[in-house]
Design a protein around this motif. Structure first.
Motif, short mmCIF file in Angstrom:
data_model
loop_
_atom_site.label_atom_id
_atom_site.label_comp_id
_atom_site.label_asym_id
_atom_site.label_seq_id
_atom_site.Cartn_x
_atom_site.Cartn_y
_atom_site.Cartn_z
N ALA A 78 87.46 29.40 -13.97
CA ALA A 78 86.73 28.28 -13.40
C ALA A 78 85.74 28.76 -12.34
CB ALA A 78 87.70 27.26 -12.81
N ILE A 98 82.81 25.88 -12.20
CA ILE A 98 83.30 24.52 -12.42
C ILE A 98 84.71 24.41 -11.84
CG2 ILE A 98 81.90 24.18 -14.50
CD1 ILE A 98 84.39 24.70 -16.19
N SER A 99 85.18 23.17 -11.76
CA SER A 99 86.52 22.97 -11.19
C SER A 99 87.60 23.37 -12.20
CB SER A 99 86.72 21.51 -10.79
OG SER A 99 86.87 20.70 -11.94
N THR A 143 90.07 21.58 -12.93
CA THR A 143 90.35 20.38 -13.72
C THR A 143 89.40 20.28 -14.91
OG1 THR A 143 91.12 19.25 -11.72
CG2 THR A 143 90.57 17.86 -13.61
N GLU A 144 88.11 20.56 -14.65
CA GLU A 144 87.12 20.51 -15.74
C GLU A 144 87.44 21.55 -16.81
OE1 GLU A 144 82.82 19.33 -14.03
OE2 GLU A 144 83.80 21.00 -12.96
N ALA A 180 90.44 20.62 -18.87
CA ALA A 180 90.10 19.59 -19.86
C ALA A 180 89.41 20.22 -21.07
CB ALA A 180 89.21 18.52 -19.23
N GLU A 181 88.51 21.18 -20.84
CA GLU A 181 87.85 21.89 -21.95
C GLU A 181 88.88 22.62 -22.80
OE1 GLU A 181 84.69 24.57 -20.92
OE2 GLU A 181 83.71 23.09 -19.63
#
Length: 133
Positions: free
Chosen positions: A49, A54-55, A57-58, A61-62
């Motif tokens: 990340a 990016i976070s 969390t993002e 999710a990916e």
């Protein structure tokens, strides 16, 4: 050598039991002894990340979407190839191109019989598993 087994499989527990009541080690569990676990929530997630800006969390999710898409495609392919092996028919779906290629390879001759989802075991080592083909 592995043999077609008289071993019983309990799907809920993912366990194999011999006709004598002996618990067999599943091939899946045996292989896990020799593989490192993937840690999608730990340092790998954090470093990836950060590297992408990016976070966590993002990125999680990916990764979750990629995982779900892969499971969905893999399950469809598995179902399609098993259907072909059992019936000789190619189901028309996203996997039909791969199944047709498999068919064209003529891996299985007209006089040969293939079986799917068969429990095999090795009594000497008390190991069992389910073979796709």
């Amino acid at each position: 050598m592995f043999n077609i087994a008289k071993v019983r499989f309990d799907a809920a527990e993912h366990t194999y039991t011999s006709p004598k009541g002996e618990k067999f080690t599943s091939v899946t569990r045996l292989l896990k002894l020799y593989c490192s676990e993937f840690d999608p929530d730990g340092i790998i997630l954090k470093r990836c990340a950060e590297k992408r800006g990016i976070s966590e969390t993002e990125l999680q999710a990916e990764w979750d979407k990629i995982k779900l898409d892969g499971i969905t495609r893999g399950s469809l392919f598995h179902k399609s190839i098993e259907h072909f092996i059992k019936t000789g028919e190619v189901l028309e779906n996203e996997s039909s191109g791969f199944v047709k290629q498999f068919s064209d390879m003529k891996v299985i001759g007209k006089d040969q019989q293939a079986i799917c989802e068969t429990i095999v075991s090795n009594d000497q080592f008390s190991v069992a598993g389910t073979a796709d083909l």
